[in-house]
Write a protein that holds these residues in place. Structure first.
Motif, short mmCIF file in Angstrom:
data_model
loop_
_atom_site.label_atom_id
_atom_site.label_comp_id
_atom_site.label_asym_id
_atom_site.label_seq_id
_atom_site.Cartn_x
_atom_site.Cartn_y
_atom_site.Cartn_z
N PHE A 46 0.86 -1.18 0.00
CA PHE A 46 0.00 0.00 0.00
C PHE A 46 0.89 1.22 0.00
O PHE A 46 2.09 1.14 0.18
CB PHE A 46 -0.91 0.02 1.24
N ASN B 260 -3.69 8.56 0.34
CA ASN B 260 -4.61 9.46 1.04
C ASN B 260 -4.90 10.70 0.21
O ASN B 260 -6.03 11.12 0.04
CB ASN B 260 -4.02 9.89 2.39
N GLU C 45 0.08 2.50 -4.69
CA GLU C 45 0.28 1.63 -3.55
C GLU C 45 1.68 1.03 -3.54
O GLU C 45 2.22 0.73 -2.48
CB GLU C 45 -0.78 0.52 -3.57
N GLY D 241 -10.30 1.71 2.85
CA GLY D 241 -9.45 2.78 3.37
C GLY D 241 -10.24 4.07 3.52
O GLY D 241 -11.47 4.08 3.61
N ASP E 204 -3.56 5.10 6.17
CA ASP E 204 -4.53 4.04 5.90
C ASP E 204 -3.80 2.85 5.31
O ASP E 204 -3.23 2.93 4.22
CB ASP E 204 -5.59 4.52 4.92
N PHE F 74 -5.64 1.33 10.41
CA PHE F 74 -5.33 2.75 10.38
C PHE F 74 -4.35 3.05 11.50
O PHE F 74 -4.60 2.72 12.67
CB PHE F 74 -6.59 3.60 10.55
#
Length: 242
Positions: free
Chosen positions: A3, A8, A30, A98, A160, A165
């Motif tokens: 990721f 974000n 990612e 996410g 995320d 998280f």
């Protein structure tokens, strides 16, 4: 699948325009991560890490790890100290899609404002973060009335990950850019999250545990009697600023 914390910023921009991200674009971003890490993608970097269950916290030179426990002696978080600065770590279950950090930033900013402090969005090394001030409760002195909370500079970092998280709160001199900040940013980047495969409600804290030696020390302290009152207050959840 690896990721990326830069997801974000990209996902937020696309959502604001009502455009779902392209699967190819999401996968490309990612793959760009350089930490924090999911257990499945943790690098073989030889860095020593303290196993706290859902968190593996790096043991970097110049930092000191403190494990935070609640009144029931359950582990609720971990704090790294570097000089006069602190990095408080908390990790929570998150949806597969996410985007929890987008929601939590709004809640943190509102919480800080309601307490007489202030947090605003800025761009940092982990994408969008919050910077400003929070109110911190001071330890009560024996025989004295509770001290008034004081306003302290702080930064909130959020990442995320795959169904988790990770939130970090930096306070003290490292809340401002500079050499003090870089060590704790490096520590945050080196954190490894162990989510586990079991189902959990979104926003529930992931279970943390003490290393065996620390658990033995805690058991000895409990046998010796209660600790004196005081100590830093822990946030109640991912969207609490103080």
């Amino acid at each position: 699948m690896p990721f990326g914390h830069r997801r974000n910023r990209i996902d937020r921009s696309l959502r604001e325009r009502g455009v779902p991200p392209e699967p190819q674009q999401r996968e490309r971003e990612e793959l760009a991560t350089d930490g924090p890490w999911d257990q499945a993608d943790a690098p073989a970097d030889g860095l020593p890490r303290v196993d706290l269950g859902a968190l593996r916290v790096p043991a970097l030179k110049g930092t000191e790890l403190r494990v935070d426990v609640n009144q029931q002696q359950q582990v609720v978080g971990a704090t790294l100290r570097a000089g006069e600065s602190l990095l408080q770590l908390s990790v929570f279950a998150a949806p597969r899609a996410g985007g929890l950090w987008d929601e939590i930033r709004v809640e943190l900013a509102k919480s800080a404002s309601g307490q007489g402090a202030s947090l605003t969005e800025v761009e940092g090394p982990f994408g969008t973060e919050l910077a400003g001030t929070v109110l911190v409760q001071q330890p009560a002195q024996p025989g004295q009335p509770p001290a008034k909370p004081v306003r302290r500079p702080a930064r909130f970092l959020g990442v995320d990950g795959p169904r988790w998280f990770l939130r970090g709160m930096i306070s003290g001199p490292a809340a401002a850019p500079g050499e003090d900040a870089r060590l704790l940013e490096e520590a945050f980047r080196a954190v490894v999250v162990v989510r586990g495969s079991g189902p959990m409600p979104v926003r529930d804290p992931l279970p943390l545990t003490l290393p065996p030696q620390a658990a033995e020390q805690l058991a000895r302290r409990q046998a010796a009697g209660p600790r004196p009152p005081g100590g830093p207050a822990r946030p109640a959840g991912p969207g609490s600023a103080g």
